[in-house]
Design an enzyme around this catalytic site. Structure first.
Site, mmCIF file in Angstrom:
data_model
loop_
_atom_site.group_PDB
_atom_site.id
_atom_site.type_symbol
_atom_site.label_atom_id
_atom_site.label_comp_id
_atom_site.label_asym_id
_atom_site.label_seq_id
_atom_site.Cartn_x
_atom_site.Cartn_y
_atom_site.Cartn_z
ATOM 1 N N VAL A 155 0.915 -1.312 0.154
ATOM 2 C CA VAL A 155 -0.016 -0.169 -0.088
ATOM 3 C C VAL A 155 0.691 1.056 0.039
ATOM 4 C CG1 VAL A 155 -1.989 -1.367 1.193
ATOM 5 C CG2 VAL A 155 -0.121 -0.207 2.583
ATOM 6 N N ASP A 156 2.083 1.123 0.189
ATOM 7 C CA ASP A 156 3.131 2.211 0.283
ATOM 8 C C ASP A 156 4.216 2.103 -0.528
ATOM 9 O OD1 ASP A 156 3.796 4.885 0.867
ATOM 10 O OD2 ASP A 156 4.898 4.367 2.751
ATOM 11 N N LEU A 157 3.824 1.745 -1.961
ATOM 12 C CA LEU A 157 4.921 1.137 -2.576
ATOM 13 C C LEU A 157 5.678 2.595 -3.523
ATOM 14 C CD1 LEU A 157 6.678 -0.990 -4.175
ATOM 15 C CD2 LEU A 157 5.015 -0.691 -6.138
ATOM 16 N N ASN A 158 6.769 2.869 -2.944
ATOM 17 C CA ASN A 158 7.463 4.219 -3.437
ATOM 18 C C ASN A 158 8.928 3.771 -3.465
ATOM 19 O OD1 ASN A 158 8.976 4.715 -0.812
ATOM 20 N ND2 ASN A 158 6.776 5.370 0.139
ATOM 21 N N ASN A 161 10.889 2.563 -0.786
ATOM 22 C CA ASN A 161 10.738 1.159 -0.320
ATOM 23 C C ASN A 161 11.322 0.101 -1.255
ATOM 24 O OD1 ASN A 161 9.695 1.869 2.186
ATOM 25 N ND2 ASN A 161 7.622 2.098 1.470
#
Length: 238
Positions: A155-158, A161
């Protein structure tokens, strides 16, 4: 009240390990990404990353570190610890979980922290010296596809990461992430992951000219589509 989950062989870890001050000069703040809540730690168990769970946005105005308590099974650090174990058991490129902490504050609140293996020599995607090379982006796309095929909704693929070491691509930071079952596999969450990453790429890789960045992103999508099961995501760019 304090509760600690430990990986096998890590019985020596206690709650003190989750306090950066305990380590003194052996704890160095992680400069990139996050909210100033992670440290590289030189421990007797090897190089680790210590991360405190912190709120962002409007919620941080109420409390930076405290969350509503709804049972240990729902605590964020314990949930991430279990998810990391499961991903690691599937052979996916993730750091090994070492220990997780939940500290109760009365009946309603808790604070959380986690210790994970440090992937030494790895760099965040946007800091990699080969950032302008299409082959790197293709490998990133292939790695993301592996996780998606396993059902992982990051949900926080950046950019922060996604870590790269030599030819290996790792994903990190699985707070609030979900491992979908086969019944919920064919949903739009994969496209949402990639849209979020695209926004991060535009922000964190702004030193690359737009035209070249579009070409590199096309390389990521090509690598993704080569590795994904046919027909599972027809329009990964949304």
């Amino acid at each position: 009240m304090v509760s600690v989950l430990r990986a096998p062989g890590c019985e020596n870890i206690d709650e003190k390990w989750f306090a950066p001050m305990y380590w003194g000069e052996k704890a160095v703040p992680v400069s990139g990404g996050g909210r100033g809540s992670a440290w590289f730690v030189r421990s007797p168990n090897g190089p680790l990353v210590l991360r405190h769970y912190r709120r962002g946005g409007q919620a941080a105005l109420i409390s930076v570190r405290r969350y509503f308590y709804a049972g240990y099974d729902n605590a964020r650090s314990f949930a991430e610890f279990r998810l990391l174990n499961e991903l690691h058991d599937k052979g996916l490129p993730v750091p090994k979980p070492v220990a997780a902490l939940v500290t109760r504050h009365g009946i309603l609140f808790y604070e959380a922290a986690i210790l994970i293996e440090r992937i030494e020599g790895a760099l965040p995607l946007q800091e990699h010296p080969k950032l302008s090379e299409k082959d790197l982006w293709c490998r990133v796309g292939q790695a993301i596809a592996r996780f998606h095929c396993a059902g992982l909704d990051h949900v926080d693929l950046n950019c922060d990461n996604i870590l790269v070491r030599d030819d290996q691509v790792f994903l990190i930071d699985f707070d609030r992430c979900k491992l979908h079952t086969e019944a919920t596999f064919f949903n739009s969450w994969r496209a949402s992951n990639l849209k979020r990453l695209r926004r991060s790429v535009e922000k964190r890789c702004s030193q690359i000219p737009e035209a070249r960045l579009n070409t590199l992103w096309d390389g990521l999508i090509a690598g993704y589509q080569q590795a994904i099961n046919p027909g599972q995501l027809r329009n990964p760019q949304g």
